[in-house]
Design a protein around this motif. Sequence first.
Motif, PDB file in Angstrom:
ATOM      1  N   LEU A 398       0.828  -1.212   0.000  1.00 44.08           N
ATOM      2  CA  LEU A 398       0.000   0.000   0.000  1.00 44.08           C
ATOM      3  C   LEU A 398       0.861   1.262   0.000  1.00 44.08           C
ATOM      4  CD1 LEU A 398      -2.873  -0.870   2.465  1.00 44.08           C
ATOM      5  CD2 LEU A 398      -3.148  -0.069   0.128  1.00 44.08           C
ATOM      6  N   ARG A 399       2.001   1.176   0.679  1.00 41.33           N
ATOM      7  CA  ARG A 399       2.865   2.354   0.776  1.00 41.33           C
ATOM      8  C   ARG A 399       3.696   2.566  -0.473  1.00 41.33           C
ATOM      9  NH1 ARG A 399       4.770   2.735   6.604  1.00 41.33           N
ATOM     10  NH2 ARG A 399       2.803   3.333   7.610  1.00 41.33           N
ATOM     11  N   PHE A 400       3.741   1.519  -1.345  1.00 39.97           N
ATOM     12  CA  PHE A 400       4.644   1.553  -2.496  1.00 39.97           C
ATOM     13  C   PHE A 400       4.335   2.735  -3.399  1.00 39.97           C
ATOM     14  CE2 PHE A 400       6.123   0.210  -6.678  1.00 39.97           C
ATOM     15  CZ  PHE A 400       7.389  -0.247  -6.363  1.00 39.97           C
TER      16      PHE A 400
ATOM     17  N   ALA B  42       0.829  13.942  16.953  1.00 38.89           N
ATOM     18  CA  ALA B  42       1.811  14.520  16.050  1.00 38.89           C
ATOM     19  C   ALA B  42       2.193  13.501  14.980  1.00 38.89           C
ATOM     20  CB  ALA B  42       3.059  14.939  16.825  1.00 38.89           C
ATOM     21  N   SER B  43       2.779  14.020  13.926  1.00 35.20           N
ATOM     22  CA  SER B  43       3.240  13.137  12.872  1.00 35.20           C
ATOM     23  C   SER B  43       4.294  12.188  13.434  1.00 35.20           C
ATOM     24  CB  SER B  43       3.828  13.982  11.738  1.00 35.20           C
ATOM     25  OG  SER B  43       4.071  13.168  10.642  1.00 35.20           O
ATOM     26  N   GLY B  44       4.187  10.919  13.126  1.00 38.01           N
ATOM     27  CA  GLY B  44       5.147   9.932  13.604  1.00 38.01           C
ATOM     28  C   GLY B  44       4.829   9.391  14.977  1.00 38.01           C
ATOM     29  N   SER B  45       3.659   9.740  15.522  1.00 37.60           N
ATOM     30  CA  SER B  45       3.344   9.284  16.872  1.00 37.60           C
ATOM     31  C   SER B  45       2.819   7.844  16.888  1.00 37.60           C
ATOM     32  CB  SER B  45       2.327  10.229  17.508  1.00 37.60           C
ATOM     33  OG  SER B  45       1.188  10.331  16.689  1.00 37.60           O
ATOM     34  N   GLY B  46       2.559   7.284  15.719  1.00 33.12           N
ATOM     35  CA  GLY B  46       2.158   5.875  15.684  1.00 33.12           C
ATOM     36  C   GLY B  46       0.694   5.652  15.373  1.00 33.12           C
ATOM     37  N   LYS B  47       0.001   6.678  14.950  1.00 31.90           N
ATOM     38  CA  LYS B  47      -1.435   6.545  14.671  1.00 31.90           C
ATOM     39  C   LYS B  47      -1.696   5.522  13.562  1.00 31.90           C
ATOM     40  CE  LYS B  47      -1.815  10.863  13.459  1.00 31.90           C
ATOM     41  NZ  LYS B  47      -0.426  11.328  13.564  1.00 31.90           N
ATOM     42  N   SER B  48      -0.980   5.722  12.437  1.00 35.57           N
ATOM     43  CA  SER B  48      -1.219   4.804  11.311  1.00 35.57           C
ATOM     44  C   SER B  48      -0.795   3.393  11.669  1.00 35.57           C
ATOM     45  CB  SER B  48      -0.442   5.281  10.081  1.00 35.57           C
ATOM     46  OG  SER B  48      -0.955   6.508   9.635  1.00 35.57           O
ATOM     47  N   THR B  49       0.293   3.287  12.425  1.00 34.11           N
ATOM     48  CA  THR B  49       0.746   1.949  12.821  1.00 34.11           C
ATOM     49  C   THR B  49      -0.334   1.245  13.624  1.00 34.11           C
ATOM     50  OG1 THR B  49       2.973   2.856  12.908  1.00 34.11           O
ATOM     51  CG2 THR B  49       2.638   0.709  13.902  1.00 34.11           C
ATOM     52  N   MET B  50      -0.969   1.984  14.548  1.00 30.12           N
ATOM     53  CA  MET B  50      -2.027   1.379  15.346  1.00 30.12           C
ATOM     54  C   MET B  50      -3.225   0.997  14.462  1.00 30.12           C
ATOM     55  SD  MET B  50      -3.960   2.793  18.730  1.00 30.12           S
ATOM     56  CE  MET B  50      -5.085   3.927  17.961  1.00 30.12           C
ATOM     57  N   THR B 201      -7.055  11.719  12.433  1.00 29.01           N
ATOM     58  CA  THR B 201      -7.077  13.040  11.802  1.00 29.01           C
ATOM     59  C   THR B 201      -6.095  13.974  12.487  1.00 29.01           C
ATOM     60  OG1 THR B 201      -8.459  14.917  11.173  1.00 29.01           O
ATOM     61  CG2 THR B 201      -8.971  13.854  13.266  1.00 29.01           C
ATOM     62  N   HIS B 202      -5.696  15.015  11.760  1.00 26.08           N
ATOM     63  CA  HIS B 202      -4.858  16.066  12.335  1.00 26.08           C
ATOM     64  C   HIS B 202      -5.689  17.281  12.717  1.00 26.08           C
ATOM     65  CE1 HIS B 202      -0.818  14.532  11.896  1.00 26.08           C
ATOM     66  NE2 HIS B 202      -1.131  14.052  10.710  1.00 26.08           N
ATOM     67  N   GLU B 203      -6.950  17.312  12.204  1.00 26.34           N
ATOM     68  CA  GLU B 203      -7.739  18.530  12.359  1.00 26.34           C
ATOM     69  C   GLU B 203      -8.724  18.406  13.519  1.00 26.34           C
ATOM     70  OE1 GLU B 203      -9.085  19.437   8.075  1.00 26.34           O
ATOM     71  OE2 GLU B 203      -8.074  17.506   8.047  1.00 26.34           O
TER      72      GLU B 203
HETATM   73  N1  ATP Z   1       7.463   0.566   7.227  1.00 23.64           N
HETATM   74  C1  ATP Z   1       8.149   1.309   8.114  1.00 23.64           C
HETATM   75  N2  ATP Z   1       9.479   1.154   8.205  1.00 23.64           N
HETATM   76  C2  ATP Z   1      10.177   1.879   9.100  1.00 23.64           C
HETATM   77  N3  ATP Z   1       9.643   2.761   9.914  1.00 23.64           N
HETATM   78  C3  ATP Z   1       8.308   2.963   9.857  1.00 23.64           C
HETATM   79  C4  ATP Z   1       7.510   2.237   8.945  1.00 23.64           C
HETATM   80  N4  ATP Z   1       6.227   2.631   9.119  1.00 23.64           N
HETATM   81  C5  ATP Z   1       6.254   3.570  10.074  1.00 23.64           C
HETATM   82  N5  ATP Z   1       7.496   3.781  10.530  1.00 23.64           N
HETATM   83  C6  ATP Z   1       7.881   4.692  11.582  1.00 23.64           C
HETATM   84  O1  ATP Z   1       7.042   4.483  12.704  1.00 23.64           O
HETATM   85  C7  ATP Z   1       6.704   5.688  13.292  1.00 23.64           C
HETATM   86  C8  ATP Z   1       5.225   5.833  13.364  1.00 23.64           C
HETATM   87  O2  ATP Z   1       4.719   5.948  12.085  1.00 23.64           O
HETATM   88  P1  ATP Z   1       3.190   6.147  11.741  1.00 23.64           P
HETATM   89  O3  ATP Z   1       3.004   6.043  10.286  1.00 23.64           O
HETATM   90  O4  ATP Z   1       2.399   5.273  12.614  1.00 23.64           O
HETATM   91  O5  ATP Z   1       2.986   7.666  12.204  1.00 23.64           O
HETATM   92  P2  ATP Z   1       1.681   8.553  12.123  1.00 23.64           P
HETATM   93  O6  ATP Z   1       1.328   8.884  13.498  1.00 23.64           O
HETATM   94  O7  ATP Z   1       0.662   7.895  11.298  1.00 23.64           O
HETATM   95  O8  ATP Z   1       2.214   9.846  11.377  1.00 23.64           O
HETATM   96  P3  ATP Z   1       1.461  10.781  10.314  1.00 23.64           P
HETATM   97  O9  ATP Z   1       0.548  11.644  11.068  1.00 23.64           O
HETATM   98  O10 ATP Z   1       2.549  11.566   9.686  1.00 23.64           O
HETATM   99  O11 ATP Z   1       0.776   9.880   9.357  1.00 23.64           O
HETATM  100  C9  ATP Z   1       7.343   6.786  12.462  1.00 23.64           C
HETATM  101  O12 ATP Z   1       8.503   7.209  13.116  1.00 23.64           O
HETATM  102  C10 ATP Z   1       7.699   6.115  11.175  1.00 23.64           C
HETATM  103  O13 ATP Z   1       8.871   6.664  10.642  1.00 23.64           O
END
Ligand code: ATP
Lengths: 401, 229
Positions: A398-400, B42-50, B201-203
């Motif tokens: 998906l990220r590609f 904040a950006s990079g806080s892990g939202k998308s990862t969760m 969301t950021h907003e």
């Molecule tokens: N595939 C990956 N490989 C290495 N690091 C990753 C990968 N995916 C996410 N990260 C790292 O994990 C951390 C959390 O990322 P994530 O995408 O969850 O942030 P986010 O909160 O969604 O940010 P944003 O608001 O910018 O979308 C970030 O520091 C990111 O660089």
Amino acid sequence: MRTSGLIKTACKSILRNRVRSFLTMLGIIIGVASVIVMVAIGEGAQLQIRQQIEAMGTNVLTVRAGSMSARGGVRTNVARRILTLQDIERLRVLPGIVAISPVSRASGRIVGGIGNWQTTAMGVTDDFLVIRDWELDDGVMFTDQDIRSAGKVAVIGKTVADELFPNIDPIGASVRIGTMPVRIIGLLRERGQNMGDDQDDIVLLPVTTVMQRMSGTRFIDQIMISTETMDIIPDVQGAVLATLVASHRGTNEDSFNVRSQSEIMERATETSRTMTALLAAIAGVSLVVGGIGIMNIMLVSVTERTREIGIRMAVGARERDILMQFLIESIVLSVMGGVIGVALSVVLIYVMNDVAGIAAVFEPATVLMSLAFSGFVGVFFGFYPARKAARLNPIQALRFE
Amino acid sequence: MKTLIKLTSIVKTYRMGDVIVNALRGVDVVINEGEFVAVMGASGSGKSTMMNVIGCLDLPDSGSFMLDGKEVFGMNRRNLADLRNTKIGFVFQNFSLLARTTALENVELPMHYRHGKKMDYRAAARAALEKVGLGERLDHMPNQLSGGQQQRVAIARAIVNDPPLILADEPTGALDTQTSAEVMQLFIDLNNNGKTIVLVTHEPEIAAYAKRLIRMRDGLIISDEPVVK
Ligand SMILES: Nc1ncnc2c1ncn2[C@@H]1O[C@H](COP(=O)(O)OP(=O)(O)OP(=O)(O)O)[C@@H](O)[C@H]1O
Ligand SMILES: [Mg+2]
């Protein structure tokens, strides 16, 4: 996803990149077409050989002095000077023999009519026509009397007649063969080509005439025998061999070569079958190369569509679904190529037969085989790219970018 | 209320060469059926990862994740795919529609991967598109649709298999205020019809549509409270 849906998806993606898909298929198209055409040419050649040998008569035995070499040719060594006209008389009485004729060849220029013609004079007896199942169009065959007296008479083939006597009746005409004056008494019926030889380019003389007046030898080149039926050929073969060995001191069974027409036929078709297989194998290699082309394009396609794969996985596509999607795409590509290749080969075979005059026999079995093989190529070369797609991590896909 | 999502001590670490990123460092969350949760940070806080963990797109390194009463951690890829297909609908920021494929076909996609349930794909996809107000755009390709319309197609696709959970990662990130409001209205309607919604969301204005707000920082949840209207 159901197979129908998969095939639809595959066709869509193939049509999306028409030029690329066609170029990819080209390898398979050429491969399939050349396999089918090669086999067709081989079959055509075999058929021709068979027909021509059959035309020479299936219950005919040819006797030569000298053993057969490993390569199937006759070793022409000293043993060659063994057979004489006496052997004809000895063999004539054997049971099962219908006709027997010596053959003694001498090359010479035949001069007369409107010009001259280089040809091979065959010294035979009247039985020769029986053995070869040949008839005269005009005139008569020479008689026993001509044989006894080494008569200066000749029976000529259509080609010789046409060369020397165009629109003239050759019967009764006087010609010279070498320095010997000869009267033409008969005209052979037209036979046509046989294995590249013009059968009608022939001059028959009494065997004694050739031996005494032309080559000056008491040995004959070969003996031709026709048997009552095909079934007794092995028996006659054995009897002929035994008689010859018994009547020539210092010879054994290897000193003579008694071959039936069917053996010659087998040997000839075997050679051409080997050739066909070889050609088909070479053509098959191009099919494999075509398969590699498909693999290459499928790998590119998997990379290009990484995001699509990610989306499909996100909405629930199983590994197997993705695998099948790409596998079917590669199968559709190669089978489409196969079908076009078959169509192309049909056209080519038609052109060869009807326009170029090359005998080619369309074998429906090879069509099925090449289609099956191109399907196999699709599976074999599509599997690795498809598996690569299926094993992708959904997030990374998906990220590609 | 029935528990739909239960994350316990979820840890996710990314390793890129020598750099180790602790994207999630022990996250605990419980989300019940019918909730509408906004996630900020904040950006990079892990939202998308969760979200990816909840969405069964990615497995955590450790911890426990119960979805609809079943432990997801340790499931094989095939079972994860089936969970994504039947339990979850995704809406991403970047629309994520198949290019050169009509809206209708895009919406049909999840049904093709649905095992053991035969239905009229066409009719179901059309119904879903009508629900998001795109009944007149069935045969449009994504590049013939506006951003808001594309996102509606994505929402239609997310709901077509009728999953209990809708995950949306910055669904309005690429939309203007007016269109964002329209898309958010769709989420509210879905929530009112019983769907559980988790939305990143950021907003703050977008988060305000939700009933509950989770804030994240550095891979941890730092606050989790109801939204006061
Ligand atoms: N595939 C990956 N490989 C290495 N690091 C990753 C990968 N995916 C996410 N990260 C790292 O994990 C951390 C959390 O990322 P994530 O995408 O969850 O942030 P986010 O909160 O969604 O940010 P944003 O608001 O910018 O979308 C970030 O520091 C990111 O660089
Ligand atoms: Mg994010």
